[in-house]
Write a protein that holds these residues in place. Sequence first.
Motif, PDB file in Angstrom:
ATOM      1  N   SER A 141       7.163 -41.172  17.548  1.00 27.90           N
ATOM      2  CA  SER A 141       7.920 -42.335  17.096  1.00 27.90           C
ATOM      3  C   SER A 141       7.367 -43.630  17.694  1.00 27.90           C
ATOM      4  CB  SER A 141       9.400 -42.174  17.477  1.00 27.90           C
ATOM      5  OG  SER A 141      10.153 -43.293  17.089  1.00 27.90           O
ATOM      6  N   LEU A 142       7.028 -43.600  18.983  1.00 31.72           N
ATOM      7  CA  LEU A 142       6.487 -44.794  19.633  1.00 31.72           C
ATOM      8  C   LEU A 142       5.106 -45.150  19.096  1.00 31.72           C
ATOM      9  CD1 LEU A 142       7.520 -44.025  23.325  1.00 31.72           C
ATOM     10  CD2 LEU A 142       8.394 -45.914  21.934  1.00 31.72           C
ATOM     11  N   THR A 170      10.940 -44.187  12.728  1.00 35.39           N
ATOM     12  CA  THR A 170      12.274 -43.955  13.285  1.00 35.39           C
ATOM     13  C   THR A 170      13.089 -42.948  12.478  1.00 35.39           C
ATOM     14  OG1 THR A 170      13.154 -45.852  12.058  1.00 35.39           O
ATOM     15  CG2 THR A 170      12.361 -46.253  14.303  1.00 35.39           C
ATOM     16  N   ARG A 195       5.683 -45.755  15.116  1.00 32.41           N
ATOM     17  CA  ARG A 195       6.866 -46.571  14.815  1.00 32.41           C
ATOM     18  C   ARG A 195       7.667 -45.996  13.646  1.00 32.41           C
ATOM     19  NH1 ARG A 195       5.309 -52.861  16.244  1.00 32.41           N
ATOM     20  NH2 ARG A 195       4.065 -52.374  18.095  1.00 32.41           N
ATOM     21  N   SER A 232      13.127 -49.495  19.547  1.00 34.38           N
ATOM     22  CA  SER A 232      12.659 -50.487  18.586  1.00 34.38           C
ATOM     23  C   SER A 232      13.154 -51.895  18.896  1.00 34.38           C
ATOM     24  CB  SER A 232      13.092 -50.095  17.171  1.00 34.38           C
ATOM     25  OG  SER A 232      14.508 -49.975  17.087  1.00 34.38           O
ATOM     26  N   PRO A 243      10.050 -54.175  21.056  1.00 28.68           N
ATOM     27  CA  PRO A 243       8.736 -53.846  20.479  1.00 28.68           C
ATOM     28  C   PRO A 243       7.569 -54.132  21.415  1.00 28.68           C
ATOM     29  CG  PRO A 243       9.664 -55.829  19.466  1.00 28.68           C
ATOM     30  CD  PRO A 243      10.763 -55.216  20.285  1.00 28.68           C
ATOM     31  N   LEU A 266       6.630 -50.971  23.522  1.00 28.88           N
ATOM     32  CA  LEU A 266       6.360 -49.683  22.880  1.00 28.88           C
ATOM     33  C   LEU A 266       5.109 -49.016  23.447  1.00 28.88           C
ATOM     34  CD1 LEU A 266       7.238 -50.357  19.124  1.00 28.88           C
ATOM     35  CD2 LEU A 266       8.638 -49.327  20.925  1.00 28.88           C
TER      36      LEU A 266
END
Length: 308
Positions: A84-85, A90, A88, A18, A21, A24
């Motif tokens: 997660s990527l 977490t 986004r 994160s 960014p 990502l």
Amino acid sequence: MEPTQNKTISGFILLGFSDVPHLLLPLFSFFLVVYVLCIAGNSFMIMLIVSQPQLHTTMYNLMGNLAFVDVCFTSTIIPWSLYSLLFRDTHISIHGCFTQLFLFVAVASMEGYLLTIMALDRYCAVCLPLRYLIIMNSRTCICLLAFCWIIVFLQSTFYTVLTSTQTFCSWVIHHYFCDVPVLMKLACSEISEALQIVNYTIVSLIIVGPVLIILGSYVLIIRAVLAIQTSQGRSKTFSTCSSHLTMVILLYSTSLFMYFRPMSIYSPTYDRVISVVSCVINPTLNPFIYSLRNKDVKNAVRRSLKYK
């Protein structure tokens, strides 16, 4: 920050990548491509070993088990990282984090033990060729594999219970998956030294022990190879061990850096990079290393493609 008991925490925050960014999307693409290659390469290796009778030997049975473990290895990390990527997100639950920790320790340990068994197999093949089929038969192989799975289950259970019962001063993890060093970093100061001692003890059993066995095996192998009179014979013998030795170097060079260092020099950035190499790239490269450097595997691939 005041110490926080585990039972009051709804979950951990995996910061992952994160802090970058703008990377990502490229990271998502990279993880996705690597994961597809890992699944495809290792699955093909397993099917090749199962379908080709010429590969029904102890050496290739161990290789097939290693391919299976490599699939499990990346599958404990990459799917969550992709999610997660992409979204986004977490957040990871406590149970999810420690389940991931348990599976990761299990498959990572099993990979090291498999490479150790493969080193012993190569030692018997090179140094004890007349007794090789008696020593490294299918029964011995099954017993060794069963013993290793029992050991890694006990190790993972102990490590997970030890870590999950601690008091954490923070629930923010500066990593992209739940690993032992990053969780130990969150432990409160009064128990961190004890955890570090336990960590080094278990790391010694999981990493240093197999490394010493592998090194000892290859010292004896090299001595036996150098005693071979013809250069052709030496080259052929070395070729049967080069693939395995390459994987050993790739795995343990990164593992020793990640887990056998003082917590005082822990760096989240360097740890993420090294863990990507160790836990993502290495399992993906393993089947290609064997395919490119092993004549039996290349011949089996040709036969398989010819029949199709």
